[in-house]
Every structure is written in C-alpha cells, then in structure tokens.
Scaffold this motif. Structure first.
Motif, short mmCIF file in Angstrom:
data_model
loop_
_atom_site.label_atom_id
_atom_site.label_comp_id
_atom_site.label_asym_id
_atom_site.label_seq_id
_atom_site.Cartn_x
_atom_site.Cartn_y
_atom_site.Cartn_z
N ILE A 107 -105.73 -9.15 -60.24
CA ILE A 107 -106.33 -9.64 -61.49
C ILE A 107 -106.97 -8.50 -62.28
CG2 ILE A 107 -108.62 -10.34 -60.67
CD1 ILE A 107 -108.15 -12.94 -62.37
N THR A 108 -107.45 -7.49 -61.59
CA THR A 108 -107.97 -6.31 -62.28
C THR A 108 -106.84 -5.57 -63.00
OG1 THR A 108 -109.76 -6.09 -60.67
CG2 THR A 108 -109.23 -4.13 -61.98
N LEU A 109 -105.70 -5.43 -62.33
CA LEU A 109 -104.54 -4.81 -62.97
C LEU A 109 -104.06 -5.64 -64.15
CD1 LEU A 109 -102.53 -3.63 -59.82
CD2 LEU A 109 -103.80 -2.19 -61.46
N LEU A 110 -104.04 -6.97 -63.99
CA LEU A 110 -103.64 -7.84 -65.10
C LEU A 110 -104.58 -7.66 -66.29
CD1 LEU A 110 -101.94 -10.11 -66.32
CD2 LEU A 110 -103.35 -11.75 -65.05
N THR A 111 -105.86 -7.58 -66.02
CA THR A 111 -106.84 -7.36 -67.08
C THR A 111 -106.56 -6.04 -67.79
OG1 THR A 111 -108.48 -8.64 -65.84
CG2 THR A 111 -109.31 -7.21 -67.59
N LEU A 112 -106.28 -5.01 -67.03
CA LEU A 112 -105.97 -3.71 -67.63
C LEU A 112 -104.70 -3.77 -68.48
CD1 LEU A 112 -106.81 -1.34 -64.63
CD2 LEU A 112 -108.14 -1.66 -66.75
N VAL A 113 -103.71 -4.53 -68.03
CA VAL A 113 -102.46 -4.66 -68.80
C VAL A 113 -102.73 -5.34 -70.15
CG1 VAL A 113 -100.24 -5.90 -68.87
CG2 VAL A 113 -100.89 -4.58 -66.83
N ILE A 114 -103.52 -6.38 -70.15
CA ILE A 114 -103.80 -7.09 -71.41
C ILE A 114 -104.64 -6.21 -72.34
CG2 ILE A 114 -104.87 -9.13 -72.45
CD1 ILE A 114 -102.13 -9.54 -70.96
N PHE A 115 -105.61 -5.48 -71.77
CA PHE A 115 -106.37 -4.53 -72.58
C PHE A 115 -105.45 -3.42 -73.11
CE2 PHE A 115 -110.03 -6.76 -71.14
CZ PHE A 115 -111.09 -6.39 -71.95
N TYR A 116 -104.47 -3.03 -72.31
CA TYR A 116 -103.49 -2.03 -72.75
C TYR A 116 -102.74 -2.54 -73.98
CZ TYR A 116 -99.38 1.03 -72.65
OH TYR A 116 -98.39 1.90 -73.00
N PHE A 117 -102.28 -3.81 -73.92
CA PHE A 117 -101.62 -4.40 -75.09
C PHE A 117 -102.54 -4.30 -76.31
CE2 PHE A 117 -98.52 -7.00 -72.55
CZ PHE A 117 -97.39 -6.72 -73.31
#
Length: 154
Positions: A107-117
C-alpha cells in the motif's frame, strides 16, 4: 483515441480490478481475523469503504481518460499496470493472507505510484485534471495509516 471510449475502458478496468481485489479478499472485512483486530480509532464504518472506492475509481478513470487521450507512452502504461497490480494484491495480502507487513509495503508503494501520477504528469492539457487524483491520494494516506496501526498494535 477519443475520451468516451477511454473512459468506458478505464471504468471497466478499474471497477474490474476492485471486483478482483474483493474476490481475493475472501471473507475480508467480515472475517473473524479482521473483526478481532485492534483497529485504529479513526477506522471508518464499513459502508465508507465502498463509497470511497466508487468515487475514487470514477475520478481516477476520468483522469486516466484525459491522460491517455493526449499522451500514450510505455511509461504511463507501465505505471498504470503497476497501480492495478498493487491495488489488487493489497487485498489478498492483508485480508486473505493476513500478511500485514507485506501489505503495508504494497500500500505504501501504491501510494507512491498515485503520487507519482500526480506530480509527474502535469502537462498543460492534463494539469487541471490531475486534481481528480486527490480523493485517491487522501484515501491511500488514510488506508496506509490504518494498515500501519494494525501492524504496530496487534
């Protein structure tokens, strides 16, 4: 590609991903394991999760439709596929397998991916549409904190 076909495609993919994630959850939020967890005091009632994810996936699908309408690249496609995989796998790890630490990592990686977008794809044509990611970003911060609380308090 035009906006409406893209919107339909992303709605199908995103809500399909939620359905697969829900299927991977098994008993999920109704399981003895989950109901007996020491959950964070800010854990929302169960109905909020469905309402939040519905809003998030509608907003995310609109955002992606505008992004993909004007910009298609292997990087954007890859980041989107990574987001789908992380989103689906969190449900399996947390609810089905009770692997709280690996779920927290996912979920931390998912959060980083959405912030990356949000921070990477700010081209003129898409810049204002990126704010549709805010519900997703806020929800992931809340969900990450809930996952972390379970890890630390159980």
């Amino acid at each position: 590609m035009k906006f409406i076909p893209l919107l339909i495609l992303f709605l199908i993919i995103n809500f399909g991903s939620l359905a697969i994630g829900n299927w991977f959850m098994g008993d999920g939020a109704t399981s003895n394991w989950y109901t007996n967890l020491n959950k964070a005091p800010w854990t929302p009632p169960g109905w909020v999760f469905g309402a939040a994810w519905t809003l998030i996936m509608i907003c995310f699908s609109i955002y992606l439709s505008y992004l993909f309408k004007d910009y298609q690249s292997p990087i954007i496609i890859g980041v989107f596929i990574l987001q789908v995989i992380l989103n689906v796998s969190w449900n399996y790890l947390f609810f089905n397998q009770h692997l709280v630490l690996p779920a927290l990592i996912v979920i931390t990686l998912l959060t980083l991916v959405i912030f990356y977008f949000f921070f990477t794809f700010r081209m003129d044509a898409i810049n204002s549409w990126r704010y549709l990611l805010l519900p997703y970003m806020i929800w992931l911060c809340i969900a990450t904190s809930l996952n972390l609380y379970v890890l630390l308090k159980n």
